[in-house]
Design an enzyme around this catalytic site. Structure first.
Site, PDB file in Angstrom:
ATOM      1  N   ARG A  52      24.851 -30.843  -9.038  1.00  0.00           N
ATOM      2  CA  ARG A  52      24.998 -29.521  -8.454  1.00  0.00           C
ATOM      3  C   ARG A  52      25.279 -29.578  -6.978  1.00  0.00           C
ATOM      4  O   ARG A  52      24.517 -30.151  -6.211  1.00  0.00           O
ATOM      5  CB  ARG A  52      23.744 -28.704  -8.709  1.00  0.00           C
ATOM      6  CG  ARG A  52      23.630 -28.368 -10.158  1.00  0.00           C
ATOM      7  CD  ARG A  52      22.340 -27.731 -10.473  1.00  0.00           C
ATOM      8  NE  ARG A  52      22.208 -27.647 -11.925  1.00  0.00           N
ATOM      9  CZ  ARG A  52      21.124 -27.275 -12.540  1.00  0.00           C
ATOM     10  NH1 ARG A  52      20.071 -26.923 -11.837  1.00  0.00           N
ATOM     11  NH2 ARG A  52      21.078 -27.239 -13.838  1.00  0.00           N
ATOM     12  N   ASP A  89      27.994 -37.026 -16.304  1.00  0.00           N
ATOM     13  CA  ASP A  89      27.527 -36.884 -17.680  1.00  0.00           C
ATOM     14  C   ASP A  89      26.959 -38.234 -18.094  1.00  0.00           C
ATOM     15  O   ASP A  89      27.645 -39.257 -17.994  1.00  0.00           O
ATOM     16  CB  ASP A  89      28.733 -36.504 -18.551  1.00  0.00           C
ATOM     17  CG  ASP A  89      28.326 -36.095 -19.949  1.00  0.00           C
ATOM     18  OD1 ASP A  89      27.147 -35.754 -20.169  1.00  0.00           O
ATOM     19  OD2 ASP A  89      29.200 -36.115 -20.841  1.00  0.00           O
ATOM     20  N   ASP A  91      25.193 -40.161 -21.241  1.00  0.00           N
ATOM     21  CA  ASP A  91      24.887 -40.080 -22.670  1.00  0.00           C
ATOM     22  C   ASP A  91      24.273 -41.381 -23.167  1.00  0.00           C
ATOM     23  O   ASP A  91      24.618 -42.465 -22.693  1.00  0.00           O
ATOM     24  CB  ASP A  91      26.170 -39.826 -23.478  1.00  0.00           C
ATOM     25  CG  ASP A  91      26.685 -38.398 -23.319  1.00  0.00           C
ATOM     26  OD1 ASP A  91      25.919 -37.520 -22.890  1.00  0.00           O
ATOM     27  OD2 ASP A  91      27.871 -38.181 -23.620  1.00  0.00           O
ATOM     28  N   ARG A 142      28.749 -29.641 -13.559  1.00  0.00           N
ATOM     29  CA  ARG A 142      28.128 -30.958 -13.555  1.00  0.00           C
ATOM     30  C   ARG A 142      29.138 -32.021 -13.158  1.00  0.00           C
ATOM     31  O   ARG A 142      30.255 -32.054 -13.653  1.00  0.00           O
ATOM     32  CB  ARG A 142      27.560 -31.256 -14.939  1.00  0.00           C
ATOM     33  CG  ARG A 142      26.462 -32.276 -14.914  1.00  0.00           C
ATOM     34  CD  ARG A 142      26.083 -32.605 -16.296  1.00  0.00           C
ATOM     35  NE  ARG A 142      27.309 -32.617 -17.082  1.00  0.00           N
ATOM     36  CZ  ARG A 142      27.354 -32.333 -18.355  1.00  0.00           C
ATOM     37  NH1 ARG A 142      26.273 -32.037 -18.984  1.00  0.00           N
ATOM     38  NH2 ARG A 142      28.505 -32.382 -18.994  1.00  0.00           N
TER      39      ARG A 142
HETATM   40  N1  A4P Z   1      22.357 -34.867 -26.949  1.00  0.00           N
HETATM   41  C1  A4P Z   1      22.321 -35.184 -28.249  1.00  0.00           C
HETATM   42  N2  A4P Z   1      22.495 -36.487 -28.454  1.00  0.00           N
HETATM   43  C2  A4P Z   1      22.662 -37.040 -27.217  1.00  0.00           C
HETATM   44  C3  A4P Z   1      22.872 -38.374 -26.770  1.00  0.00           C
HETATM   45  N3  A4P Z   1      22.974 -39.406 -27.641  1.00  0.00           N
HETATM   46  N4  A4P Z   1      22.990 -38.586 -25.442  1.00  0.00           N
HETATM   47  C4  A4P Z   1      22.181 -33.500 -26.439  1.00  0.00           C
HETATM   48  C5  A4P Z   1      22.898 -37.558 -24.559  1.00  0.00           C
HETATM   49  N5  A4P Z   1      22.696 -36.250 -24.921  1.00  0.00           N
HETATM   50  C6  A4P Z   1      22.574 -36.011 -26.247  1.00  0.00           C
HETATM   51  O1  A4P Z   1      24.831 -32.542 -23.570  1.00  0.00           O
HETATM   52  C7  A4P Z   1      24.387 -31.488 -24.389  1.00  0.00           C
HETATM   53  C8  A4P Z   1      23.142 -31.920 -25.150  1.00  0.00           C
HETATM   54  O2  A4P Z   1      23.439 -32.981 -26.029  1.00  0.00           O
HETATM   55  C9  A4P Z   1      22.039 -32.485 -24.291  1.00  0.00           C
HETATM   56  O3  A4P Z   1      21.209 -31.495 -23.747  1.00  0.00           O
HETATM   57  C10 A4P Z   1      21.264 -33.390 -25.241  1.00  0.00           C
HETATM   58  O4  A4P Z   1      20.063 -32.786 -25.664  1.00  0.00           O
HETATM   59  P1  A4P Z   1      25.250 -32.287 -22.105  1.00  0.00           P
HETATM   60  O5  A4P Z   1      25.497 -33.626 -21.515  1.00  0.00           O
HETATM   61  O6  A4P Z   1      24.295 -31.388 -21.448  1.00  0.00           O
HETATM   62  O7  A4P Z   1      26.596 -31.453 -22.273  1.00  0.00           O
HETATM   63  P2  A4P Z   1      28.032 -32.011 -22.531  1.00  0.00           P
HETATM   64  O8  A4P Z   1      28.145 -33.397 -22.068  1.00  0.00           O
HETATM   65  O9  A4P Z   1      29.024 -31.020 -22.051  1.00  0.00           O
HETATM   66  O10 A4P Z   1      28.055 -31.946 -24.082  1.00  0.00           O
HETATM   67  P3  A4P Z   1      28.283 -33.148 -24.973  1.00  0.00           P
HETATM   68  O11 A4P Z   1      28.306 -32.639 -26.371  1.00  0.00           O
HETATM   69  O12 A4P Z   1      27.349 -34.257 -24.625  1.00  0.00           O
HETATM   70  O13 A4P Z   1      29.727 -33.513 -24.524  1.00  0.00           O
HETATM   71  P4  A4P Z   1      30.198 -34.935 -24.457  1.00  0.00           P
HETATM   72  O14 A4P Z   1      30.314 -35.368 -25.848  1.00  0.00           O
HETATM   73  O15 A4P Z   1      29.401 -35.749 -23.538  1.00  0.00           O
HETATM   74  O16 A4P Z   1      31.640 -34.672 -23.889  1.00  0.00           O
HETATM   75  N6  A4P Z   1      36.802 -37.076 -21.808  1.00  0.00           N
HETATM   76  C11 A4P Z   1      36.825 -38.258 -21.155  1.00  0.00           C
HETATM   77  N7  A4P Z   1      37.986 -38.926 -20.999  1.00  0.00           N
HETATM   78  N8  A4P Z   1      35.673 -38.782 -20.616  1.00  0.00           N
HETATM   79  C12 A4P Z   1      34.448 -38.143 -20.744  1.00  0.00           C
HETATM   80  O17 A4P Z   1      33.442 -38.647 -20.252  1.00  0.00           O
HETATM   81  N9  A4P Z   1      33.252 -36.225 -21.648  1.00  0.00           N
HETATM   82  C13 A4P Z   1      33.211 -35.063 -22.308  1.00  0.00           C
HETATM   83  C14 A4P Z   1      31.898 -34.437 -22.539  1.00  0.00           C
HETATM   84  C15 A4P Z   1      34.441 -34.478 -22.851  1.00  0.00           C
HETATM   85  N10 A4P Z   1      35.614 -35.229 -22.638  1.00  0.00           N
HETATM   86  C16 A4P Z   1      35.624 -36.410 -21.980  1.00  0.00           C
HETATM   87  C17 A4P Z   1      34.402 -36.906 -21.454  1.00  0.00           C
HETATM   88 MG    MG Z   2      26.743 -35.386 -22.506  1.00  0.00          MG
END
Ligand code: A4P
Ligand code: MG
Length: 164
Positions: A85, A97, A99, A94
């Site tokens: 932030r 990220d 994961d 954000r």
């Molecule tokens: N959550 C569930 N499982 C996990 C895990 N294994 N690790 C929950 C981390 N978190 C996990 O995530 C939302 C919720 O997922 C968390 O509160 C947790 O309880 P977030 O990080 O708050 O939100 P987000 O990242 O927008 O959602 P999400 O679904 O995690 O998205 P992604 O999958 O991380 O996608 N393209 C490229 N080239 N590189 C990237 O890094 N990242 C995204 C985000 C999209 N496109 C991208 C990239």
């Molecule tokens: Mg995430």
């Protein structure tokens, strides 16, 4: 006392000073008492997967930790909050990220935590840095080597290039 587990994390940033955001996240992880960083991948510049947005920098980490998975997630969320932030209410996007991709060989399906990360098998930006860290790593769910998962992926639009 929980046995130390090896876990793999994925880091991504596509806002602000991307490399700096990743560097700061790693530095905060390094300061955690219950966690040790074992290996850090190169930085990769990657085309966004999902909706249209700026290019990402992505990297992967191998860690060893005594934190149970849900505590590790809490720790990552806290770091995201610390880094994500800008001051002022308009800039709440954000910038980082974090994961959890693998936590040992465990399969977890809680409401807020699914491990292995449900999307990782489709994401070159996760698989390529992971492969750099641990070429022999296997997906604990499908038991397939991650190199094979990557080789079978048909997504030529997902560009991943080493960031110099
Ligand atoms: N959550 C569930 N499982 C996990 C895990 N294994 N690790 C929950 C981390 N978190 C996990 O995530 C939302 C919720 O997922 C968390 O509160 C947790 O309880 P977030 O990080 O708050 O939100 P987000 O990242 O927008 O959602 P999400 O679904 O995690 O998205 P992604 O999958 O991380 O996608 N393209 C490229 N080239 N590189 C990237 O890094 N990242 C995204 C985000 C999209 N496109 C991208 C990239
Ligand atoms: Mg995430």
């Amino acid at each position: 006392m929980i046995r130390n587990e090896i876990a793999y994390l994925s880091l991504g940033s596509n806002r602000g000073r991307r490399a700096e955001n990743i560097r700061r996240a790693i530095s905060q992880l390094r300061d955690q008492p219950d966690l040790r960083i074992k290996a850090i991948s190169s930085l990769y510049e990657t085309s966004p997967v999902g909706f249209k947005q700026p290019l990402y920098l992505n990297a992967a980490l191998k860690i060893k930790t005594s934190l149970p998975p849900e505590k590790l997630l809490e720790c990552l969320k806290k770091i995201e909050e610390d880094l994500g932030r800008h001051p002022g209410p308009r800039w709440r996007a954000r910038t980082i990220d974090l994961d959890i991709i693998f936590y040992g060989r465990r399969l977890l399906r809680a409401r807020n935590l699914v491990v292995p990360h449900p999307q990782f098998r489709f994401r070159r930006f996760v698989l390529i840095p992971l492969l750099e860290l641990s070429p022999r790593l296997k997906d604990p769910k499908t038991k397939k080597p991650i190199g094979q998962i990557l080789a079978n992926l048909t997504s030529p639009d997902q560009k991943v290039r080493l960031k110099k």
